[in-house]
Design a protein around this motif. Structure first.
Motif, PDB file in Angstrom:
ATOM      1  N   PRO A   3       0.676  -1.252  -0.134  1.00  0.00           N
ATOM      2  CA  PRO A   3      -0.049  -0.006  -0.102  1.00  0.00           C
ATOM      3  C   PRO A   3       0.752   1.381   0.121  1.00  0.00           C
ATOM      4  O   PRO A   3       0.684   2.194  -0.409  1.00  0.00           O
ATOM      5  CB  PRO A   3      -0.777  -0.105   1.277  1.00  0.00           C
ATOM      6  CG  PRO A   3      -0.257  -1.020   2.288  1.00  0.00           C
ATOM      7  CD  PRO A   3       0.511  -2.068   1.209  1.00  0.00           C
ATOM      8  N   ASN A   4       1.992   1.211   0.508  1.00  0.00           N
ATOM      9  CA  ASN A   4       2.855   2.330   0.429  1.00  0.00           C
ATOM     10  C   ASN A   4       3.397   2.691  -0.841  1.00  0.00           C
ATOM     11  O   ASN A   4       3.458   3.946  -1.338  1.00  0.00           O
ATOM     12  CB  ASN A   4       3.928   2.274   1.533  1.00  0.00           C
ATOM     13  CG  ASN A   4       3.491   2.082   3.018  1.00  0.00           C
ATOM     14  OD1 ASN A   4       2.732   2.732   3.408  1.00  0.00           O
ATOM     15  ND2 ASN A   4       4.370   1.344   3.879  1.00  0.00           N
ATOM     16  N   TRP A   5       3.708   1.668  -1.589  1.00  0.00           N
ATOM     17  CA  TRP A   5       4.222   1.810  -2.818  1.00  0.00           C
ATOM     18  C   TRP A   5       2.949   2.230  -3.784  1.00  0.00           C
ATOM     19  O   TRP A   5       3.306   3.294  -4.515  1.00  0.00           O
ATOM     20  CB  TRP A   5       4.746   0.437  -3.299  1.00  0.00           C
ATOM     21  CG  TRP A   5       5.280   0.325  -4.895  1.00  0.00           C
ATOM     22  CD1 TRP A   5       5.079  -0.688  -5.632  1.00  0.00           C
ATOM     23  CD2 TRP A   5       6.162   1.143  -5.545  1.00  0.00           C
ATOM     24  NE1 TRP A   5       5.733  -0.317  -6.876  1.00  0.00           N
ATOM     25  CE2 TRP A   5       6.543   0.682  -6.767  1.00  0.00           C
ATOM     26  CE3 TRP A   5       6.870   2.374  -5.192  1.00  0.00           C
ATOM     27  CZ2 TRP A   5       7.016   1.275  -7.700  1.00  0.00           C
ATOM     28  CZ3 TRP A   5       7.604   2.942  -5.869  1.00  0.00           C
ATOM     29  CH2 TRP A   5       7.965   2.552  -7.321  1.00  0.00           C
ATOM     30  N   ARG A   6       2.044   1.925  -3.441  1.00  0.00           N
ATOM     31  CA  ARG A   6       0.801   2.418  -4.076  1.00  0.00           C
ATOM     32  C   ARG A   6       0.586   3.839  -4.042  1.00  0.00           C
ATOM     33  O   ARG A   6       0.385   4.681  -4.781  1.00  0.00           O
ATOM     34  CB  ARG A   6      -0.493   1.454  -4.021  1.00  0.00           C
ATOM     35  CG  ARG A   6      -1.819   2.145  -4.962  1.00  0.00           C
ATOM     36  CD  ARG A   6      -2.875   1.044  -4.658  1.00  0.00           C
ATOM     37  NE  ARG A   6      -4.190   1.708  -5.527  1.00  0.00           N
ATOM     38  CZ  ARG A   6      -4.734   0.892  -6.398  1.00  0.00           C
ATOM     39  NH1 ARG A   6      -4.360  -0.357  -6.502  1.00  0.00           N
ATOM     40  NH2 ARG A   6      -5.795   1.345  -6.748  1.00  0.00           N
ATOM     41  N   SER A   7       0.658   4.092  -2.674  1.00  0.00           N
ATOM     42  CA  SER A   7       0.265   5.698  -2.398  1.00  0.00           C
ATOM     43  C   SER A   7       1.447   6.448  -3.112  1.00  0.00           C
ATOM     44  O   SER A   7       1.129   7.650  -3.528  1.00  0.00           O
ATOM     45  CB  SER A   7       0.324   5.871  -1.056  1.00  0.00           C
ATOM     46  OG  SER A   7      -0.709   5.022  -0.365  1.00  0.00           O
ATOM     47  N   PHE A   8       2.607   6.107  -3.075  1.00  0.00           N
ATOM     48  CA  PHE A   8       3.585   6.826  -3.672  1.00  0.00           C
ATOM     49  C   PHE A   8       3.479   6.905  -5.063  1.00  0.00           C
ATOM     50  O   PHE A   8       3.545   8.247  -5.613  1.00  0.00           O
ATOM     51  CB  PHE A   8       4.997   6.166  -3.471  1.00  0.00           C
ATOM     52  CG  PHE A   8       6.246   6.710  -4.049  1.00  0.00           C
ATOM     53  CD1 PHE A   8       6.649   8.015  -3.706  1.00  0.00           C
ATOM     54  CD2 PHE A   8       6.721   6.323  -5.305  1.00  0.00           C
ATOM     55  CE1 PHE A   8       7.933   8.691  -4.378  1.00  0.00           C
ATOM     56  CE2 PHE A   8       7.566   6.998  -6.170  1.00  0.00           C
ATOM     57  CZ  PHE A   8       8.267   8.065  -5.647  1.00  0.00           C
ATOM     58  N   LEU A   9       3.181   6.101  -5.896  1.00  0.00           N
ATOM     59  CA  LEU A   9       2.924   6.031  -7.140  1.00  0.00           C
ATOM     60  C   LEU A   9       1.834   7.009  -7.661  1.00  0.00           C
ATOM     61  O   LEU A   9       1.864   7.739  -8.588  1.00  0.00           O
ATOM     62  CB  LEU A   9       2.911   4.544  -7.890  1.00  0.00           C
ATOM     63  CG  LEU A   9       3.905   3.745  -7.881  1.00  0.00           C
ATOM     64  CD1 LEU A   9       3.580   2.236  -8.272  1.00  0.00           C
ATOM     65  CD2 LEU A   9       4.860   4.411  -8.726  1.00  0.00           C
ATOM     66  N   GLU A  10       0.777   7.066  -6.879  1.00  0.00           N
ATOM     67  CA  GLU A  10      -0.502   7.849  -7.045  1.00  0.00           C
ATOM     68  C   GLU A  10      -0.054   9.166  -6.709  1.00  0.00           C
ATOM     69  O   GLU A  10      -0.462   9.998  -7.393  1.00  0.00           O
ATOM     70  CB  GLU A  10      -1.743   7.297  -5.940  1.00  0.00           C
ATOM     71  CG  GLU A  10      -2.357   5.949  -6.596  1.00  0.00           C
ATOM     72  CD  GLU A  10      -3.167   5.535  -5.434  1.00  0.00           C
ATOM     73  OE1 GLU A  10      -4.168   4.805  -5.984  1.00  0.00           O
ATOM     74  OE2 GLU A  10      -3.208   5.907  -4.246  1.00  0.00           O
TER      75      GLU A  10
END
Length: 338
Positions: A3-10
């Protein structure tokens, strides 16, 4: 997906398809596809997962399960591998490399959980620890004329030859071909590495990486194509994914018999279509109305318009292929390895 990676990409304008892990674009899907042909692109490989097999029996265990010659895979080398059912049909395909006496295996994310669970069943008393690294090691793909330069600028070691891996601390770079690399990065450092690589590489969505796979003729088995093909139907032996000089593995007798009797009628083809395609979709030919003549594996929009794909097609009907039914749209098919 982490989820942290997804948030960064977003936060960097990445767009996902709903709640799925399908990263579609960074805001200009058409521009990203056009860039892939001549520029350097950077893609979060959210469609892949990473498994690790460690322990003193890891080598012999994987060698007894996979189609490739794991016994002779050296430290820092990578190879393609398949895992077949007893009927010789591919349950999964992998990119495998050896690192610190362990083996790491990239595979389609939608097959990871079931594959890990089933592989675990065969370990029995062998001294092998199988675990998922998908949330702790994140995957980036970088491709193009400045890919190697970008990796070097970021302080990463670069393999000199294709299908080799280079380790820089906890980060690993696998060279797929002359201009294409996969990087496995710990969560703690992935954001900083992304910022460094994106100086010269344009962020792009998964359709770009799939289009590059299609150009390279790389047949990734996914949930939609699980157990559809023996390895030779997907030309898997052509990329070094099958050894015909090793001992038994699941489906080995059928794979060997298929090879030595020359009974492979289906092979890997590139498709062009004006109509959308999807992985697992069947192909038909009016020249063979009684049954399907092929199955789609990988699909991407084409920079030139329309769609491109990899598919397994019955060779003698490849000149007259329709999508979905005998009355479906016409599809152009060209052999990957004529």
């Amino acid at each position: 997906m982490n989820p942290n990676w997804r948030s960064f990409l977003e936060s960097t304008e990445a767009a996902f398809d709903g709640d799925t892990n399908e990263l579609t674009t960074f805001g200009d899907a058409a521009g990203e596809l056009k860039a892939a042909g001549s520029q350097t692109v950077l893609v979060p490989l959210t469609h892949l997962s990473l498994l690790e097999a460690a322990g003193e029996d890891a080598k012999s265990f994987l060698h007894s399960q996979f189609t490739s010659d794991v016994n002779h895979l050296k430290e820092g080398e990578a190879q393609h591998a398949g895992w077949c059912s007893a009927k010789g049909r591919m349950q999964a395909s992998f990119l495998v490399w050896r690192q610190n006496d362990a083996y790491r295996m990239l595979l389609a994310a939608d097959l990871q959980e079931a594959t890990q669970k089933r592989l675990q069943m065969f370990i029995l008393r062998a001294k092998v620890k199988l675990q998922s690294l998908t949330d702790s090691l994140l995957l980036l793909g970088i491709s193009g004329p400045q890919a190697a330069e970008s990796l070097g600028d970021a302080g990463l070691a670069i393999p000199e030859e294709a299908m080799n891996a280079a380790v820089s601390g906890e980060q690993v770079v696998i060279r797929i071909d002359s201009q294409r690399f996969i990087v496995a990065v710990p969560e703690a450092t992935v954001a900083a590495l992304w910022q460094k690589l994106s100086v010269k590489a344009r962020p792009a969505g998964l359709p770009v990486w799939r289009w590059l796979d299609i150009q390279a003729g790389y047949p990734l088995v996914t949930l939609a194509t699980k157990e559809e093909f023996v390895p030779q139907m997907a030309d898997f032996e052509k990329i070094g994914g099958v050894s015909f000089h090793k001992g038994c593995y699941p489906g080995q007798e059928i794979v060997a018999r298929t090879q030595y009797l020359g009974k492979v009628k289906r092979h890997l083809f590139r498709l062009r279509s004006n109509s959308p395609l999807s992985a697992g979709q069947h192909l038909h030919s009016p020249d063979n109305p009684d049954q399907s003549c092929g199955t789609v594996m990988t699909v991407a929009p084409s920079p030139a318009g329309g769609f491109e794909a990899l598919a397994v097609v019955q060779s003698n009907f490849a000149g007259n292929v329709r999508l979905g039914s005998l009355e479906g749209p016409v599809v152009e098919a060209a052999a990957v390895n004529p």
